[in-house]
Design a protein around this motif. Structure first.
Motif, PDB file in Angstrom:
ATOM      1  N   GLY A  39       0.852  -1.195   0.000  1.00  0.00           N
ATOM      2  CA  GLY A  39       0.000   0.000   0.000  1.00  0.00           C
ATOM      3  C   GLY A  39       0.879   1.233   0.000  1.00  0.00           C
ATOM      4  O   GLY A  39       1.982   1.225   0.566  1.00  0.00           O
ATOM      5  N   TYR A 121      -5.907   2.388  -9.714  1.00  0.00           N
ATOM      6  CA  TYR A 121      -7.278   2.411  -9.211  1.00  0.00           C
ATOM      7  C   TYR A 121      -7.358   2.453  -7.685  1.00  0.00           C
ATOM      8  O   TYR A 121      -8.234   3.092  -7.130  1.00  0.00           O
ATOM      9  CB  TYR A 121      -8.087   1.236  -9.766  1.00  0.00           C
ATOM     10  N   THR A 122      -6.432   1.767  -6.997  1.00  0.00           N
ATOM     11  CA  THR A 122      -6.564   1.712  -5.544  1.00  0.00           C
ATOM     12  C   THR A 122      -5.924   2.907  -4.844  1.00  0.00           C
ATOM     13  O   THR A 122      -6.343   3.281  -3.767  1.00  0.00           O
ATOM     14  CB  THR A 122      -5.964   0.414  -4.975  1.00  0.00           C
ATOM     15  N   GLU A 123      -4.894   3.520  -5.454  1.00  0.00           N
ATOM     16  CA  GLU A 123      -4.198   4.618  -4.782  1.00  0.00           C
ATOM     17  C   GLU A 123      -4.527   5.972  -5.390  1.00  0.00           C
ATOM     18  O   GLU A 123      -3.874   6.969  -5.104  1.00  0.00           O
ATOM     19  CB  GLU A 123      -2.677   4.385  -4.786  1.00  0.00           C
ATOM     20  N   GLY A 174     -16.366   0.554 -17.254  1.00  0.00           N
ATOM     21  CA  GLY A 174     -16.544  -0.135 -15.972  1.00  0.00           C
ATOM     22  C   GLY A 174     -16.055  -1.567 -16.069  1.00  0.00           C
ATOM     23  O   GLY A 174     -15.345  -2.074 -15.202  1.00  0.00           O
ATOM     24  N   MET A 175     -16.416  -2.204 -17.156  1.00  0.00           N
ATOM     25  CA  MET A 175     -16.044  -3.583 -17.422  1.00  0.00           C
ATOM     26  C   MET A 175     -14.523  -3.718 -17.595  1.00  0.00           C
ATOM     27  O   MET A 175     -13.860  -4.505 -16.917  1.00  0.00           O
ATOM     28  CB  MET A 175     -16.745  -3.944 -18.736  1.00  0.00           C
ATOM     29  N   SER A 178     -12.198  -2.893 -14.518  1.00  0.00           N
ATOM     30  CA  SER A 178     -12.271  -3.722 -13.316  1.00  0.00           C
ATOM     31  C   SER A 178     -11.430  -4.999 -13.445  1.00  0.00           C
ATOM     32  O   SER A 178     -11.350  -5.783 -12.507  1.00  0.00           O
ATOM     33  CB  SER A 178     -13.723  -4.089 -13.025  1.00  0.00           C
ATOM     34  N   TYR A 180      -8.337  -5.483 -13.344  1.00  0.00           N
ATOM     35  CA  TYR A 180      -7.243  -5.599 -12.373  1.00  0.00           C
ATOM     36  C   TYR A 180      -7.697  -6.267 -11.073  1.00  0.00           C
ATOM     37  O   TYR A 180      -6.884  -6.803 -10.326  1.00  0.00           O
ATOM     38  CB  TYR A 180      -6.666  -4.203 -12.055  1.00  0.00           C
ATOM     39  N   ARG A 181      -9.001  -6.250 -10.800  1.00  0.00           N
ATOM     40  CA  ARG A 181      -9.515  -6.821  -9.548  1.00  0.00           C
ATOM     41  C   ARG A 181      -9.387  -8.331  -9.464  1.00  0.00           C
ATOM     42  O   ARG A 181      -9.308  -8.905  -8.390  1.00  0.00           O
ATOM     43  CB  ARG A 181     -11.015  -6.484  -9.364  1.00  0.00           C
ATOM     44  N   TRP A 182      -9.462  -8.985 -10.609  1.00  0.00           N
ATOM     45  CA  TRP A 182      -9.523 -10.451 -10.565  1.00  0.00           C
ATOM     46  C   TRP A 182      -8.504 -11.137 -11.485  1.00  0.00           C
ATOM     47  O   TRP A 182      -8.235 -12.316 -11.322  1.00  0.00           O
ATOM     48  CB  TRP A 182     -10.938 -10.921 -10.934  1.00  0.00           C
ATOM     49  N   ARG A 188      -6.475 -19.006 -15.826  1.00  0.00           N
ATOM     50  CA  ARG A 188      -6.989 -19.869 -16.882  1.00  0.00           C
ATOM     51  C   ARG A 188      -6.957 -19.201 -18.255  1.00  0.00           C
ATOM     52  O   ARG A 188      -6.918 -19.869 -19.285  1.00  0.00           O
ATOM     53  CB  ARG A 188      -8.452 -20.176 -16.513  1.00  0.00           C
ATOM     54  N   ARG A 189      -7.005 -17.853 -18.264  1.00  0.00           N
ATOM     55  CA  ARG A 189      -7.098 -17.127 -19.526  1.00  0.00           C
ATOM     56  C   ARG A 189      -5.983 -16.097 -19.642  1.00  0.00           C
ATOM     57  O   ARG A 189      -5.603 -15.489 -18.651  1.00  0.00           O
ATOM     58  CB  ARG A 189      -8.439 -16.367 -19.588  1.00  0.00           C
ATOM     59  N   VAL A 194      -9.005 -12.490 -22.581  1.00  0.00           N
ATOM     60  CA  VAL A 194      -9.983 -11.663 -21.863  1.00  0.00           C
ATOM     61  C   VAL A 194     -10.388 -10.477 -22.739  1.00  0.00           C
ATOM     62  O   VAL A 194     -11.570 -10.139 -22.849  1.00  0.00           O
ATOM     63  CB  VAL A 194      -9.415 -11.183 -20.503  1.00  0.00           C
ATOM     64  N   GLU A 197     -12.811 -11.685 -25.403  1.00  0.00           N
ATOM     65  CA  GLU A 197     -14.125 -12.044 -24.833  1.00  0.00           C
ATOM     66  C   GLU A 197     -14.941 -10.792 -24.498  1.00  0.00           C
ATOM     67  O   GLU A 197     -16.119 -10.691 -24.829  1.00  0.00           O
ATOM     68  CB  GLU A 197     -13.904 -12.891 -23.565  1.00  0.00           C
ATOM     69  N   PHE A 198     -14.287  -9.825 -23.854  1.00  0.00           N
ATOM     70  CA  PHE A 198     -14.994  -8.596 -23.478  1.00  0.00           C
ATOM     71  C   PHE A 198     -15.451  -7.834 -24.720  1.00  0.00           C
ATOM     72  O   PHE A 198     -16.547  -7.279 -24.765  1.00  0.00           O
ATOM     73  CB  PHE A 198     -14.091  -7.714 -22.601  1.00  0.00           C
TER      74      PHE A 198
ATOM     75  N   ARG B 125     -10.330  -1.360   1.763  1.00  0.00           N
ATOM     76  CA  ARG B 125      -9.082  -1.789   2.396  1.00  0.00           C
ATOM     77  C   ARG B 125      -8.949  -1.328   3.851  1.00  0.00           C
ATOM     78  O   ARG B 125      -8.044  -1.763   4.555  1.00  0.00           O
ATOM     79  CB  ARG B 125      -7.885  -1.301   1.576  1.00  0.00           C
ATOM     80  N   LEU B 167     -15.817 -15.411 -17.443  1.00  0.00           N
ATOM     81  CA  LEU B 167     -15.391 -14.073 -17.886  1.00  0.00           C
ATOM     82  C   LEU B 167     -16.598 -13.150 -18.026  1.00  0.00           C
ATOM     83  O   LEU B 167     -16.531 -11.972 -17.681  1.00  0.00           O
ATOM     84  CB  LEU B 167     -14.629 -14.148 -19.211  1.00  0.00           C
ATOM     85  N   PHE B 170     -17.486 -11.838 -14.656  1.00  0.00           N
ATOM     86  CA  PHE B 170     -16.597 -10.739 -14.245  1.00  0.00           C
ATOM     87  C   PHE B 170     -16.978  -9.444 -14.967  1.00  0.00           C
ATOM     88  O   PHE B 170     -16.976  -8.363 -14.386  1.00  0.00           O
ATOM     89  CB  PHE B 170     -15.136 -11.075 -14.561  1.00  0.00           C
ATOM     90  N   ALA B 171     -17.281  -9.581 -16.253  1.00  0.00           N
ATOM     91  CA  ALA B 171     -17.651  -8.401 -17.045  1.00  0.00           C
ATOM     92  C   ALA B 171     -18.907  -7.756 -16.467  1.00  0.00           C
ATOM     93  O   ALA B 171     -18.978  -6.531 -16.301  1.00  0.00           O
ATOM     94  CB  ALA B 171     -17.866  -8.799 -18.504  1.00  0.00           C
ATOM     95  N   ILE B 172     -19.897  -8.578 -16.131  1.00  0.00           N
ATOM     96  CA  ILE B 172     -21.164  -8.066 -15.596  1.00  0.00           C
ATOM     97  C   ILE B 172     -20.937  -7.319 -14.278  1.00  0.00           C
ATOM     98  O   ILE B 172     -21.375  -6.177 -14.109  1.00  0.00           O
ATOM     99  CB  ILE B 172     -22.176  -9.222 -15.393  1.00  0.00           C
ATOM    100  N   GLY B 174     -18.162  -6.117 -13.106  1.00  0.00           N
ATOM    101  CA  GLY B 174     -17.302  -4.957 -13.327  1.00  0.00           C
ATOM    102  C   GLY B 174     -18.129  -3.749 -13.758  1.00  0.00           C
ATOM    103  O   GLY B 174     -17.963  -2.627 -13.271  1.00  0.00           O
ATOM    104  N   MET B 175     -19.042  -4.005 -14.653  1.00  0.00           N
ATOM    105  CA  MET B 175     -19.933  -2.988 -15.195  1.00  0.00           C
ATOM    106  C   MET B 175     -20.860  -2.436 -14.106  1.00  0.00           C
ATOM    107  O   MET B 175     -20.928  -1.232 -13.859  1.00  0.00           O
ATOM    108  CB  MET B 175     -20.753  -3.709 -16.270  1.00  0.00           C
ATOM    109  N   SER B 178     -19.263  -0.506 -11.054  1.00  0.00           N
ATOM    110  CA  SER B 178     -18.567   0.760 -11.310  1.00  0.00           C
ATOM    111  C   SER B 178     -19.541   1.942 -11.389  1.00  0.00           C
ATOM    112  O   SER B 178     -19.118   3.083 -11.547  1.00  0.00           O
ATOM    113  CB  SER B 178     -17.758   0.665 -12.607  1.00  0.00           C
ATOM    114  N   ARG B 181     -19.058   5.236  -9.519  1.00  0.00           N
ATOM    115  CA  ARG B 181     -18.012   6.163  -9.958  1.00  0.00           C
ATOM    116  C   ARG B 181     -18.556   7.386 -10.689  1.00  0.00           C
ATOM    117  O   ARG B 181     -17.939   8.439 -10.702  1.00  0.00           O
ATOM    118  CB  ARG B 181     -17.026   5.471 -10.912  1.00  0.00           C
TER     119      ARG B 181
END
Lengths: 209, 209
Positions: A39, A121-123, A174-175, A178, A180-182, A188-189, A194, A197-198, B125, B167, B170-172, B174-175, B178, B181
């Motif tokens: 942090g 995003y976090t800082e 938004g999609m 995000s 970086y969160r997971w 796996r991918r 990713v 897919e998005f 956090r 995936l 996660f996309a859903i 994430g959207m 957010s 924001r």
């Protein structure tokens, strides 16, 4: 290590410059990793200096302030973003193709630069308001571009007429932001999968097909 | 104000309980607003007490610790989430209908409870690791449910076979997550309109149509 004094075995200016550049990059990479792991608040300038093996007196030659380091790291992240954004913006592709290219690239970029994107995003709130503004203004340009591509594609009959281009733009970022969160590099991918897919999810979602 | 001592004009136990409940809610609402406006770190327990007009000695009757308050606020937010999630989960709708209902409700819920949803994401956090785990476990249940609905809809031929259900999940999220924001209660669109738009984007994106 001090700068500005030429020792007898001083390397050629070019080489020295290159070495300074590499050193700078090491400082930024180490700081980014430490901010990410512990942090920003919990990491001190002295911690970063110690991790780099810098003598106490040299730390401030490399690190003016923690805040500057954070901003430089975040800026570095956005420099790449800017590069591909300008390239896509200047291309002669159709709006849908630009949208496709941006979503794919930005998703993969976020996933590939996990330390920096997470930090960003976090800082975010640890940055000075002025510096936040600099970055907000830049990101707003991307949002406006995406919104206008959706609008143009809609006018061309390629995007559903009932879509609200502005809300769709928020949904897309938004999609993408995000990830970086997971995302995990050993997951796996791949970052590219990713991204693909998005992109498919968004473009099918907007399409009039 | 002290508890446990019955004064001659003490209200009936029922009414007292109701008053305590209202007071507790005031404490939570004030704390949530102050954390939201100033940030969790920058707000002290004494600040919250002063804002509520509590005498110095009574603050700790209402507020055991700042950390407890934050957790209680975040839990309160998730209690609503839990309520509609369980309702949708227990319903006899099709997977696609459940997906539709969850995305619509969750988007609108995030937008409607802006102070609490923002706090949840930005002050995450600041929670103890144990408390983070409690919430992570709960959210993981939602994610698994959404993923399984997508998988079932795919098996029924309603979702594109090339979609990766994990995936897409996660996309859903994430959207949807957010929304805090950028959403503003006085903005161009209502929370419900945003929920409807996001739902349409996702369902069209997944659809085999």
């Amino acid at each position: 290590m001090t700068a500005g004094h030429a020792a007898p075995d001083d390397p050629a200016p070019q080489r020295r410059k290159r070495r300074q550049f590499t050193r700078r990059q090491q400082v930024l990479d180490t700081a980014a990793r430490m901010f990410f792991e512990r942090g920003y608040e919990a990491t001190t300038t002295q911690d970063i200096g110690a991790e780099l093996g810098l003598l106490k007196g040299s730390v401030y030659y490399y690190i003016s302030s923690k805040q500057d380091l954070l901003f430089e790291i975040v800026q570095e992240y956005h420099q790449d973003t800017r590069a591909y954004f300008e390239r896509i913006l200047a291309s002669d592709r159709t709006p849908i193709e630009k949208l496709r290219e941006l979503i794919t690239t930005e998703t993969a970029h976020t996933a590939t630069n996990l330390t920096r994107s997470s930090l960003f995003y976090t800082e975010w709130r640890s940055l000075d308001p002025d510096r936040q503004q600099t970055i907000i203004a830049e990101r707003a340009r991307h949002e406006r571009a995406v919104e206008s591509w959706i609008r143009e594609a809609q006018a061309a009959g390629d995007v559903r007429p009932d879509t609200d281009p502005r809300l769709a733009t928020f949904a897309i970022f938004g999609m993408v932001n995000s990830v970086y969160r997971w995302f995990r590099p050993d997951g796996r991918r791949t970052a590219e999968e990713v991204g693909a897919e998005f992109t498919e999810l968004v473009l099918s979602g907007l399409s009039t097909r």
